[in-house]
Design a protein around this motif. Structure first.
Motif, mmCIF file in Angstrom:
data_model
loop_
_atom_site.group_PDB
_atom_site.id
_atom_site.type_symbol
_atom_site.label_atom_id
_atom_site.label_comp_id
_atom_site.label_asym_id
_atom_site.label_seq_id
_atom_site.Cartn_x
_atom_site.Cartn_y
_atom_site.Cartn_z
ATOM 1 N N ARG A 76 4.215 -9.444 8.587
ATOM 2 C CA ARG A 76 4.513 -8.387 9.560
ATOM 3 C C ARG A 76 5.494 -8.978 10.557
ATOM 4 O O ARG A 76 5.157 -9.921 11.277
ATOM 5 C CB ARG A 76 3.243 -7.922 10.261
ATOM 6 N N ARG A 111 1.318 -13.634 9.236
ATOM 7 C CA ARG A 111 0.823 -13.462 7.870
ATOM 8 C C ARG A 111 -0.612 -14.006 7.850
ATOM 9 O O ARG A 111 -0.964 -14.840 8.689
ATOM 10 C CB ARG A 111 1.720 -14.219 6.887
ATOM 11 N N THR A 136 6.990 -4.496 7.514
ATOM 12 C CA THR A 136 5.833 -5.038 6.795
ATOM 13 C C THR A 136 6.260 -5.293 5.359
ATOM 14 O O THR A 136 6.786 -4.392 4.705
ATOM 15 C CB THR A 136 4.647 -4.051 6.834
ATOM 16 N N ARG A 175 4.731 -6.701 1.805
ATOM 17 C CA ARG A 175 3.611 -7.166 0.976
ATOM 18 C C ARG A 175 4.190 -7.948 -0.196
ATOM 19 O O ARG A 175 5.079 -7.475 -0.897
ATOM 20 C CB ARG A 175 2.792 -5.984 0.472
ATOM 21 N N GLU A 176 3.682 -9.160 -0.411
ATOM 22 C CA GLU A 176 4.138 -10.033 -1.487
ATOM 23 C C GLU A 176 3.019 -10.168 -2.522
ATOM 24 O O GLU A 176 1.949 -10.666 -2.203
ATOM 25 C CB GLU A 176 4.467 -11.426 -0.947
ATOM 26 N N ASP A 177 3.268 -9.724 -3.753
ATOM 27 C CA ASP A 177 2.311 -9.869 -4.838
ATOM 28 C C ASP A 177 2.810 -10.964 -5.775
ATOM 29 O O ASP A 177 3.788 -10.769 -6.499
ATOM 30 C CB ASP A 177 2.131 -8.545 -5.585
ATOM 31 N N ARG A 199 -1.921 -12.327 -3.014
ATOM 32 C CA ARG A 199 -1.213 -11.332 -2.202
ATOM 33 C C ARG A 199 -1.172 -11.814 -0.763
ATOM 34 O O ARG A 199 -2.176 -12.238 -0.210
ATOM 35 C CB ARG A 199 -1.911 -9.981 -2.263
ATOM 36 N N LYS A 200 0.006 -11.750 -0.181
ATOM 37 C CA LYS A 200 0.214 -12.074 1.230
ATOM 38 C C LYS A 200 1.024 -10.939 1.841
ATOM 39 O O LYS A 200 1.841 -10.302 1.161
ATOM 40 C CB LYS A 200 0.993 -13.393 1.417
ATOM 41 N N THR A 201 0.829 -10.715 3.141
ATOM 42 C CA THR A 201 1.570 -9.646 3.823
ATOM 43 C C THR A 201 2.166 -10.177 5.125
ATOM 44 O O THR A 201 1.431 -10.603 6.024
ATOM 45 C CB THR A 201 0.657 -8.435 4.125
ATOM 46 N N THR A 229 6.991 -5.351 -1.553
ATOM 47 C CA THR A 229 7.070 -3.958 -1.142
ATOM 48 C C THR A 229 7.201 -3.942 0.369
ATOM 49 O O THR A 229 6.302 -4.406 1.076
ATOM 50 C CB THR A 229 5.810 -3.176 -1.572
#
Length: 166
Positions: free
Chosen positions: A83, A96, A65, A67-69, A79-81, A56
């Motif tokens: 930026r 991250r 940004t 977001r990886e699920d 979950r990792k995010t 997302t």
């Protein structure tokens, strides 16, 4: 009047807005909203993992940004995010949660490259490896093939492939 219009045209002031840069197409446009991916991780010690990812992405100002699920083949979730902050026409600074420091992502045409250190040990210990990622946007603009080699010190220890789809 004709001379003024000619001068403005020569200076480029009357030309239409330039098309989106490759960085816009590849990063902000591709990863904005929902994206899905499938991938695999293969290590030299025989460990293999398959995974699916729902991404997302949102853009606010110069920041993308993502977001990886993750859902791994064994059922584990993570979950990792990322930026990414735009630092130039085709460059970004990225962070991250598990990345040590920052990375610089560079876009050249339909290809983005970046490398970064990751601490694979979520506990108090350290298990630092370096990822070298290469993402290639397909001509149709709907898929990106990501390959990464993973190194520990001076040795390659794993390979990751991820196929992103819009």
């Amino acid at each position: 009047m004709t001379r003024i219009l000619f001068s403005l045209a020569v200076l480029g002031l009357l030309s239409p807005a330039p098309p989106a840069s490759a960085a816009d197409t590849m990063m902000e446009t591709f990863f904005r909203g929902k994206t899905t991916a499938t991938g695999s991780f293969s290590a030299i010690n025989g460990v293999k993992r398959q995974f699916d990812v729902v991404l997302t992405g949102r853009v606010r100002g110069d920041t993308l940004t993502v977001r990886e699920d993750f859902v791994y083949s064994g059922g584990e979730r993570d979950r990792k995010t990322w930026r990414f902050v735009r630092t130039g026409p085709a460059t970004y600074s990225g962070t991250r949660e598990d990345v040590v420091g920052t990375t610089t992502l560079r876009v050249d045409g339909n290809t983005a490259r970046f490398n970064y250190l990751v601490d694979l040990d979520p506990g108090p210990g350290k298990n630092i490896v370096r990822f070298f990622d290469k993402m290639v946007l397909a001509d149709d603009g709907r898929t990106i093939a990501n390959t990464a080699s993973v190194w520990k010190y001076i040795f390659p220890v794993a390979r990751v492939t991820v196929d992103f789809r819009r």
